[in-house]
Design a protein around this motif. Structure first.
Motif, PDB file in Angstrom:
ATOM      1  N   LYS A 144      -1.270   1.909  16.333  1.00 46.34           N
ATOM      2  CA  LYS A 144      -0.458   1.827  15.111  1.00 46.34           C
ATOM      3  C   LYS A 144      -1.104   0.901  14.089  1.00 46.34           C
ATOM      4  O   LYS A 144      -1.078   1.199  12.881  1.00 46.34           O
ATOM      5  CB  LYS A 144       0.957   1.357  15.461  1.00 46.34           C
ATOM      6  CG  LYS A 144       1.765   2.377  16.241  1.00 46.34           C
ATOM      7  CD  LYS A 144       3.229   2.007  16.370  1.00 46.34           C
ATOM      8  CE  LYS A 144       3.436   0.804  17.261  1.00 46.34           C
ATOM      9  NZ  LYS A 144       4.872   0.509  17.482  1.00 46.34           N
ATOM     10  N   ARG A 145      -1.672  -0.206  14.529  1.00 42.89           N
ATOM     11  CA  ARG A 145      -2.323  -1.123  13.589  1.00 42.89           C
ATOM     12  C   ARG A 145      -3.538  -0.476  12.936  1.00 42.89           C
ATOM     13  O   ARG A 145      -3.799  -0.683  11.741  1.00 42.89           O
ATOM     14  CB  ARG A 145      -2.711  -2.417  14.309  1.00 42.89           C
ATOM     15  CG  ARG A 145      -1.538  -3.349  14.573  1.00 42.89           C
ATOM     16  CD  ARG A 145      -2.021  -4.706  15.040  1.00 42.89           C
ATOM     17  NE  ARG A 145      -2.637  -4.629  16.356  1.00 42.89           N
ATOM     18  CZ  ARG A 145      -1.998  -4.801  17.505  1.00 42.89           C
ATOM     19  NH1 ARG A 145      -0.696  -5.054  17.491  1.00 42.89           N
ATOM     20  NH2 ARG A 145      -2.623  -4.723  18.653  1.00 42.89           N
ATOM     21  N   LEU A 146      -4.302   0.297  13.700  1.00 43.61           N
ATOM     22  CA  LEU A 146      -5.456   0.984  13.124  1.00 43.61           C
ATOM     23  C   LEU A 146      -5.021   2.000  12.077  1.00 43.61           C
ATOM     24  O   LEU A 146      -5.664   2.155  11.027  1.00 43.61           O
ATOM     25  CB  LEU A 146      -6.254   1.680  14.235  1.00 43.61           C
ATOM     26  CG  LEU A 146      -6.978   0.761  15.219  1.00 43.61           C
ATOM     27  CD1 LEU A 146      -7.555   1.566  16.383  1.00 43.61           C
ATOM     28  CD2 LEU A 146      -8.093  -0.016  14.520  1.00 43.61           C
ATOM     29  N   MET A 147      -3.915   2.695  12.339  1.00 44.31           N
ATOM     30  CA  MET A 147      -3.410   3.666  11.372  1.00 44.31           C
ATOM     31  C   MET A 147      -2.888   2.968  10.123  1.00 44.31           C
ATOM     32  O   MET A 147      -3.064   3.463   8.997  1.00 44.31           O
ATOM     33  CB  MET A 147      -2.309   4.499  12.031  1.00 44.31           C
ATOM     34  CG  MET A 147      -2.825   5.390  13.160  1.00 44.31           C
ATOM     35  SD  MET A 147      -1.505   6.178  14.125  1.00 44.31           S
ATOM     36  CE  MET A 147      -0.897   7.379  12.934  1.00 44.31           C
ATOM     37  N   ILE A 148      -2.260   1.803  10.292  1.00 42.54           N
ATOM     38  CA  ILE A 148      -1.789   1.034   9.138  1.00 42.54           C
ATOM     39  C   ILE A 148      -2.981   0.557   8.311  1.00 42.54           C
ATOM     40  O   ILE A 148      -2.955   0.600   7.071  1.00 42.54           O
ATOM     41  CB  ILE A 148      -0.932  -0.161   9.604  1.00 42.54           C
ATOM     42  CG1 ILE A 148       0.398   0.335  10.181  1.00 42.54           C
ATOM     43  CG2 ILE A 148      -0.681  -1.131   8.451  1.00 42.54           C
ATOM     44  CD1 ILE A 148       1.217  -0.742  10.848  1.00 42.54           C
ATOM     45  N   ALA A 149      -4.037   0.095   8.995  1.00 46.15           N
ATOM     46  CA  ALA A 149      -5.246  -0.339   8.282  1.00 46.15           C
ATOM     47  C   ALA A 149      -5.842   0.812   7.483  1.00 46.15           C
ATOM     48  O   ALA A 149      -6.317   0.625   6.353  1.00 46.15           O
ATOM     49  CB  ALA A 149      -6.274  -0.879   9.278  1.00 46.15           C
ATOM     50  N   ALA A 150      -5.812   2.031   8.056  1.00 45.94           N
ATOM     51  CA  ALA A 150      -6.316   3.197   7.340  1.00 45.94           C
ATOM     52  C   ALA A 150      -5.490   3.461   6.078  1.00 45.94           C
ATOM     53  O   ALA A 150      -6.037   3.836   5.031  1.00 45.94           O
ATOM     54  CB  ALA A 150      -6.301   4.420   8.257  1.00 45.94           C
ATOM     55  N   ALA A 151      -4.176   3.249   6.159  1.00 47.92           N
ATOM     56  CA  ALA A 151      -3.309   3.445   4.990  1.00 47.92           C
ATOM     57  C   ALA A 151      -3.619   2.420   3.898  1.00 47.92           C
ATOM     58  O   ALA A 151      -3.683   2.754   2.708  1.00 47.92           O
ATOM     59  CB  ALA A 151      -1.845   3.347   5.409  1.00 47.92           C
ATOM     60  N   ILE A 152      -3.830   1.166   4.317  1.00 43.98           N
ATOM     61  CA  ILE A 152      -4.204   0.128   3.347  1.00 43.98           C
ATOM     62  C   ILE A 152      -5.529   0.474   2.687  1.00 43.98           C
ATOM     63  O   ILE A 152      -5.695   0.365   1.466  1.00 43.98           O
ATOM     64  CB  ILE A 152      -4.281  -1.249   4.036  1.00 43.98           C
ATOM     65  CG1 ILE A 152      -2.890  -1.699   4.499  1.00 43.98           C
ATOM     66  CG2 ILE A 152      -4.891  -2.296   3.100  1.00 43.98           C
ATOM     67  CD1 ILE A 152      -2.895  -2.973   5.323  1.00 43.98           C
ATOM     68  N   GLY A 153      -6.495   0.905   3.506  1.00 44.33           N
ATOM     69  CA  GLY A 153      -7.791   1.290   2.974  1.00 44.33           C
ATOM     70  C   GLY A 153      -7.700   2.475   2.033  1.00 44.33           C
ATOM     71  O   GLY A 153      -8.393   2.533   1.007  1.00 44.33           O
ATOM     72  N   TYR A 154      -6.826   3.432   2.357  1.00 50.43           N
ATOM     73  CA  TYR A 154      -6.644   4.606   1.505  1.00 50.43           C
ATOM     74  C   TYR A 154      -6.166   4.204   0.115  1.00 50.43           C
ATOM     75  O   TYR A 154      -6.671   4.710  -0.899  1.00 50.43           O
ATOM     76  CB  TYR A 154      -5.636   5.549   2.166  1.00 50.43           C
ATOM     77  CG  TYR A 154      -5.262   6.755   1.333  1.00 50.43           C
ATOM     78  CD1 TYR A 154      -6.203   7.746   1.057  1.00 50.43           C
ATOM     79  CD2 TYR A 154      -3.975   6.900   0.819  1.00 50.43           C
ATOM     80  CE1 TYR A 154      -5.859   8.857   0.286  1.00 50.43           C
ATOM     81  CE2 TYR A 154      -3.631   8.003   0.054  1.00 50.43           C
ATOM     82  CZ  TYR A 154      -4.571   8.976  -0.193  1.00 50.43           C
ATOM     83  OH  TYR A 154      -4.240  10.068  -0.960  1.00 50.43           O
ATOM     84  N   ALA A 207       0.833  -1.208   0.000  1.00 52.14           N
ATOM     85  CA  ALA A 207       0.000   0.000   0.000  1.00 52.14           C
ATOM     86  C   ALA A 207       0.865   1.256   0.000  1.00 52.14           C
ATOM     87  O   ALA A 207       0.555   2.246  -0.681  1.00 52.14           O
ATOM     88  CB  ALA A 207      -0.930  -0.006   1.204  1.00 52.14           C
ATOM     89  N   ALA A 208       1.961   1.227   0.766  1.00 49.51           N
ATOM     90  CA  ALA A 208       2.858   2.391   0.824  1.00 49.51           C
ATOM     91  C   ALA A 208       3.448   2.690  -0.552  1.00 49.51           C
ATOM     92  O   ALA A 208       3.519   3.852  -0.975  1.00 49.51           O
ATOM     93  CB  ALA A 208       3.971   2.144   1.842  1.00 49.51           C
ATOM     94  N   ILE A 209       3.856   1.629  -1.262  1.00 49.66           N
ATOM     95  CA  ILE A 209       4.395   1.820  -2.619  1.00 49.66           C
ATOM     96  C   ILE A 209       3.322   2.411  -3.529  1.00 49.66           C
ATOM     97  O   ILE A 209       3.569   3.340  -4.295  1.00 49.66           O
ATOM     98  CB  ILE A 209       4.910   0.482  -3.180  1.00 49.66           C
ATOM     99  CG1 ILE A 209       6.086  -0.029  -2.357  1.00 49.66           C
ATOM    100  CG2 ILE A 209       5.300   0.635  -4.652  1.00 49.66           C
ATOM    101  CD1 ILE A 209       6.547  -1.419  -2.735  1.00 49.66           C
TER     102      ILE A 209
END
Length: 415
Positions: free
Chosen positions: A101-111, A47-49
């Motif tokens: 941190k996991r919730l924020m990572i999930a938000a990034a994946i969702g984004y 997701a970051a990439i």
């Protein structure tokens, strides 16, 4: 702005990799939680990439949901920073920090996934439907195996029957409404019916009182709203099936749990919360937790909250049973959040609740709404957003249901 230049084919490859890893994370939750977490974190790298390659444009509703999810995670991280950085109780492995941190990572994946509208295709609807079906079959087979070997409570190899029960119920409700979106097809209607029967039966064997109620209630509530999936005939069949399952398991499973609940409430009243029990400790914690929030509306650290609990019990000579789990959590999402994170943490949680419910409602996404209801009802007697696996599973499952809805809408618009 593109920080990582990718052509369209590579961008699609990254999207599908992230999408499949997200699906795998859901499926492996009930088989191997370690692999589930690994899939989640690898999906976050993909997701970051994708995010840094540009062209990410979530819709308005997706933005609201992602902001609410990000805010919820950020509120826990900020609380940890305020309460613990520079404190002798500082612990980098604090469960609230990790869950934030996991919730924020999930938000990034969702984004990334929800914002890649130019890549989402009609095929993703089928992939999600089949993947959720496979995940449910895997979980059900694991549960049936545990019943056959006579475990005390089915936990799907997770070690905690309650947590496993919540997630299994959410998976089942999501799958039921995914299947019922095509209820005109008899095979999907029968499939949804079978999911309901197997899920309810296995939930009884988890011995989790909360899910006894939340699973059928979530389905009935969503079905009776504007999502008219069942029809009179289908709803009647489902209701009769529910009554048959309850009647057949009443004396063996349900009645003992109901009797224990009544006895523990009476014990709580007579002992003024000083005698130990599953329900008495919860009632005492909720009461003392409310008093803690009133006394410290801006929040406390876990250690200071526990000290305050001890002081309250010693001063009032009651609710001693609140101390047994007070150093873990208060078995209520709202009360636990309010007593630790104060007004701002409580506002972030309620903001997440309201936004998630409204997004599911406005998008007519029955699968997402049913998962949210499981989270909401679970939060009445437990804490979801502190669990290592639940803080991954529930946000990811909601993101998957939103992807399913977008893919389905795309298919319908092409007709």
């Amino acid at each position: 702005m593109k920080l990582i230049p990718l052509n369209e084919n590579n961008r699609k490859w990254i999207f599908n990799l992230c999408f499949l890893l997200t699906i795998v994370s859901v499926a492996f939750t009930f088989f191997n939680t370690k692999d589930s977490r690994v899939s989640f974190f690898i999906a976050s790298y993909a997701a970051a990439i994708g995010i840094f390659s540009g062209r990410i444009k979530p819709g308005k509703d997706e933005w609201l949901f992602l902001i609410a999810l990000l805010t919820l995670g950020f509120s826990k991280v900020i609380w940890f920073a305020i309460q613990y950085i520079g404190s002798p109780d500082f612990d980098i492995y604090n469960s609230y920090l990790a869950s934030g941190k996991r919730l924020m990572i999930a938000a990034a994946i969702g984004y990334f996934l929800l914002g890649s509208q130019h890549i989402i295709s009609v095929n993703h609807e089928k992939i999600i439907r089949y993947s959720l079906s496979v995940a449910f079959i895997i979980a059900t087979c694991v549960g049936m195996y545990q019943i056959m070997i006579h475990v005390d409570r089915v936990d799907f190899f997770q070690g905690r029957a309650t947590d496993a029960s919540y997630m299994y119920a959410a998976l089942a409700t999501a799958l039921i409404f995914v299947l019922l979106r095509d209820a005109s097809s008899p095979r999907y209607l029968i499939g949804a019916f079978m999911v309901f029967v197997f899920a309810l039966a296995l939930i009884l064997f988890t011995g989790t009182r909360n899910t006894f109620a939340s699973f059928p209630l979530a389905i009935i509530f969503v079905a009776l709203l504007k999502f008219r999936h069942f029809g009179i005939k289908g709803f009647s069949i489902g209701l009769v099936t529910l009554l048959i399952i309850i009647a057949s398991s009443y004396h063996a499973v349900i009645k003992p749990r109901v009797d224990a609940t009544v006895q523990e409430y009476e014990l709580f009243e007579k002992s003024q919360g000083n005698d130990m029990g599953s329900l008495t400790t919860r009632l005492a914690m909720w009461k003392v937790g409310m008093q803690s929030f009133i006394a410290h509306p801006l929040g406390l650290s876990q250690e200071h909250r526990l000290a305050w609990f001890h002081q309250y019990v010693d001063t009032n000579n009651r609710d001693k049973s609140a101390l047994i789990y007070a150093n873990v959590h208060l078995h209520d999402e709202v009360m636990d959040t309010a007593s630790l994170q104060g007004i701002f943490g409580l506002a972030a949680l309620l903001f997440y609740y309201v936004v998630t419910a409204s997004v599911a409602w406005t998008q007519r996404n029955a699968a997402m709404l049913s998962v949210f209801l499981i989270v909401l009802i679970t939060g009445l007697t437990d804490v979801v957003f502190i669990s290592r696996d639940q803080t991954i599973f529930f946000p990811v499952l909601m993101i998957v249901t939103m992807l399913w809805q977008k893919s389905r809408n795309l298919r319908l618009s092409m007709k």
